[in-house]
Structure formats: C-alpha cells, structure tokens
Design a protein around this motif. Structure first.
Motif, PDB file in Angstrom:
ATOM      1  N   PRO A 226      91.796 -53.063 -41.491  1.00  0.00           N
ATOM      2  CA  PRO A 226      92.246 -51.790 -42.075  1.00  0.00           C
ATOM      3  C   PRO A 226      91.193 -50.692 -41.904  1.00  0.00           C
ATOM      4  O   PRO A 226      89.998 -50.916 -42.074  1.00  0.00           O
ATOM      5  N   GLY A 227      91.690 -49.499 -41.549  1.00  0.00           N
ATOM      6  CA  GLY A 227      90.801 -48.348 -41.424  1.00  0.00           C
ATOM      7  C   GLY A 227      90.097 -48.257 -40.093  1.00  0.00           C
ATOM      8  O   GLY A 227      89.362 -47.287 -39.846  1.00  0.00           O
ATOM      9  N   HIS A 228      90.287 -49.246 -39.220  1.00  0.00           N
ATOM     10  CA  HIS A 228      89.616 -49.227 -37.911  1.00  0.00           C
ATOM     11  C   HIS A 228      90.659 -49.561 -36.846  1.00  0.00           C
ATOM     12  O   HIS A 228      90.878 -50.721 -36.507  1.00  0.00           O
ATOM     13  N   GLU A 229      91.311 -48.526 -36.350  1.00  0.00           N
ATOM     14  CA  GLU A 229      92.408 -48.698 -35.401  1.00  0.00           C
ATOM     15  C   GLU A 229      91.913 -49.400 -34.127  1.00  0.00           C
ATOM     16  O   GLU A 229      90.877 -49.057 -33.561  1.00  0.00           O
ATOM     17  N   GLY A 230      92.668 -50.369 -33.694  1.00  0.00           N
ATOM     18  CA  GLY A 230      92.343 -51.089 -32.470  1.00  0.00           C
ATOM     19  C   GLY A 230      91.429 -52.281 -32.668  1.00  0.00           C
ATOM     20  O   GLY A 230      91.181 -53.035 -31.722  1.00  0.00           O
ATOM     21  N   PRO A 260      69.675 -49.771 -31.493  1.00  0.00           N
ATOM     22  CA  PRO A 260      70.472 -48.809 -32.268  1.00  0.00           C
ATOM     23  C   PRO A 260      71.266 -47.885 -31.348  1.00  0.00           C
ATOM     24  O   PRO A 260      70.878 -47.618 -30.210  1.00  0.00           O
ATOM     25  N   MET A 261      72.382 -47.404 -31.856  1.00  0.00           N
ATOM     26  CA  MET A 261      73.253 -46.517 -31.074  1.00  0.00           C
ATOM     27  C   MET A 261      73.390 -45.185 -31.804  1.00  0.00           C
ATOM     28  O   MET A 261      73.227 -45.094 -33.023  1.00  0.00           O
ATOM     29  N   ASN A 262      73.688 -44.166 -31.027  1.00  0.00           N
ATOM     30  CA  ASN A 262      73.854 -42.831 -31.613  1.00  0.00           C
ATOM     31  C   ASN A 262      75.213 -42.645 -32.257  1.00  0.00           C
ATOM     32  O   ASN A 262      75.361 -41.906 -33.222  1.00  0.00           O
ATOM     33  N   ASP A 263      76.201 -43.337 -31.739  1.00  0.00           N
ATOM     34  CA  ASP A 263      77.581 -43.164 -32.214  1.00  0.00           C
ATOM     35  C   ASP A 263      77.968 -44.347 -33.110  1.00  0.00           C
ATOM     36  O   ASP A 263      78.284 -45.433 -32.631  1.00  0.00           O
ATOM     37  N   THR A 264      77.960 -44.128 -34.421  1.00  0.00           N
ATOM     38  CA  THR A 264      78.265 -45.212 -35.355  1.00  0.00           C
ATOM     39  C   THR A 264      79.749 -45.588 -35.352  1.00  0.00           C
ATOM     40  O   THR A 264      80.122 -46.632 -35.879  1.00  0.00           O
ATOM     41  N   THR A 265      80.598 -44.745 -34.744  1.00  0.00           N
ATOM     42  CA  THR A 265      82.026 -45.078 -34.695  1.00  0.00           C
ATOM     43  C   THR A 265      82.292 -46.278 -33.784  1.00  0.00           C
ATOM     44  O   THR A 265      83.386 -46.852 -33.814  1.00  0.00           O
ATOM     45  N   LYS A 266      81.298 -46.656 -32.962  1.00  0.00           N
ATOM     46  CA  LYS A 266      81.470 -47.806 -32.072  1.00  0.00           C
ATOM     47  C   LYS A 266      81.189 -49.136 -32.779  1.00  0.00           C
ATOM     48  O   LYS A 266      81.506 -50.193 -32.239  1.00  0.00           O
ATOM     49  N   ILE A 267      80.580 -49.063 -33.961  1.00  0.00           N
ATOM     50  CA  ILE A 267      80.187 -50.292 -34.656  1.00  0.00           C
ATOM     51  C   ILE A 267      81.363 -51.219 -34.934  1.00  0.00           C
ATOM     52  O   ILE A 267      81.286 -52.430 -34.660  1.00  0.00           O
TER      53      ILE A 267
END
Length: 280
Positions: A226-230, A260-267
């Motif tokens: 839930p909350g994380h499409e795909g 570490p990554m710059n884009d936390t949406t990839k976590i």
C-alpha cells in the motif's frame, strides 16, 4: 603514497638497497622527497639484533611496532620503506592489507643472494650488528620467499647485488598505477543526511509491516505494498517469518547506507526487488 617492502635473507643487503639505492633514487625525483624508512629492528626495539629473535613474543611485539609505525606514517605525501620483519609471508600480507586499506600502491623488492654470501656478509659485520650463527641459521630456515603469484608480493622486483636498481620500473609501479581498491567491509559508511536515513528506515519498516499484516489476513502469493504503486512482493506465504524479514531488512539497510542515493522515492522498489530476490 606508496609502501615499499624490501625482503631477503638476513644480511642480504636489504638496508643497502633501501638506503643507498632506493631511497636515494626516490629523493632524486623532485616531487617525491618525503621518504620515511625503517632501518632495522633495533631502531625501534632498542635491543641487539640477535636478542630480538630468541624470544618469539618479543619478535612478534617488534613486528607489531613496525606495522604500527608504518600505519602512522603512511599517507598522501609519504613513501614508507620497510626492510625488517617481512621474512614471513603472512606478515607481508598484513602489510599489503594495510596499504590497500589506505588506498596506497605497493611493491616488493627481493634481495637475491646465495646463503653462503649472506653468511659471509653477516660474519663481516661489527659484532653488535651481526646475527649470531644460531639466529642466522634459524632465519634462513624460516624465510619465505616472495612469489609473483601472490597478490601481496606484486609488483615483485628481484635484485642482485651488482645489478642496478630498475628505477623507472619501480617508479612506474609506485606512482603511475592505481592502488587496489580497499575491501568494502573495511570501509566506513559514507555520511548520509539525517532525512535519508529516516526515510530509509521508515519506508523499509512500512513494507515489512505491510507484508506481516497480509500474512495475518491469510493472503498468499502476491502482496501489493500500500502507498507504493508497482511494488509487489511475490510468493508470500506462511514460510516467511518476522525474523527472516527483519534479517533481510538489516542487510538492505547496511548495504544502502554504504551506497546512499539522492532519490529516496527509489527505496520502496529497490527494497521490494531485494526481498523478491532473497526470498526465492
């Protein structure tokens, strides 16, 4: 900056190579003037040469002193030359690991002389600097020659007494090649922002909680997070335990903190992919 390991039989000319040939050559190179050098056991231990080798615990202690001093001196603007204590291949491996962890290049200079010549040279030394016959023979028996098949001994240069130091080749090995990358396990985690660490912790915990909740509801097969499409976890069933999920989450956290990554949406996608791969 580099580490140079000079090895050979006792009284084989290691100090001559280190001081009169290698050190002088390096100092002739105008941009590499800061050369540190370990001359002998006695320079650090304060004991006579032979007495250093009659007590194994003392011998081990002095090797530790040499390594500690090398660790202190090795750095960006320093060339460290070690010509004592490295007759054991395990110790040369320790020195290699030290230089590798400091991102420094390294090479090995092997003073090649017949045993009889080394024995004669030892007998010609002043008494306080000479090895006793018993110690000399023991060191000859214990000596482990470097081998070009061992990564900690290369680049390996074999030096004969009357042959010139291959200065250009040594210079290239030390200053014109990349140092071997340090082992990931010995590296400190890169500094990450507090926000990244918070997001990493909360998102992965949220996904683990969603999986456990689906298990309680009897869901098997695919679980959509839930909350994380795909983000879909495959093969969910009673076989997945909270302990197993917690262990995998810790592994993912440890790896991601090192990268570490710059884009936390990839976590979410990365963690879900990691779980699908690990739980197969």
């Amino acid at each position: 900056m580099p580490l140079v390991v000079v090895t050979g039989f006792p009284s084989s000319g290691k100090t001559t190579v280190a001081l009169q040939r290698l050190k002088v050559f390096l100092r002739c190179e105008a941009i590499y003037k800061n050369v540190k050098h370990f001359l002998s056991y006695s320079a650090l231990s304060g004991f006579l040469v032979s007495s250093d080798f009659t007590d194994s615990s003392k011998e081990k202690e002095i090797r530790g002193l040499i390594k500690a001093e090398a660790q202190r001196l090795i750095g960006r603007d320093t060339v460290v030359i070690i010509d004592a204590g490295n007759y054991i291949k395990g110790y040369r491996y320790e020195l290699y690991c030290m230089s590798k962890s400091n991102k420094c290049t390294q090479c090995t200079l092997h003073c090649v002389v017949p045993v009889d010549s080394a024995r004669q040279w030892n007998a010609a030394r002043v008494e306080e600097d000479a090895y006793s016959q018993e110690v000399f023979d023991a060191l000859i028996m214990r000596y482990e020659s470097p081998d070009s098949r061992n990564r900690w001994d290369i680049p390996l240069f074999s030096l004969l007494p009357d042959v010139m130091l291959p200065g250009p080749e040594v210079f290239t090995a030390l200053f014109e090649r990349k140092a071997p990358p340090p082992n990931m396990s010995t590296q400190c985690a890169p500094l990450s922002s507090t926000n990244f660490l918070y997001e990493l912790d909360s998102i992965t915990q949220e996904i683990v909680t969603a999986i456990l909740s689906a298990q309680k509801l009897g869901v098997e097969g695919q679980v959509k997070i839930p909350g994380h499409e795909g983000c879909v976890l495959e093969g969910v069933g009673s076989g997945i335990t909270p302990v197993q999920l917690a262990r995998l989450r810790r592994q993912f956290l440890s790896y991601t903190k090192l990268h570490p990554m710059n884009d936390t949406t990839k976590i979410p996608a990365l963690f879900t992919q990691f779980l699908n791969t690990s739980l197969r």
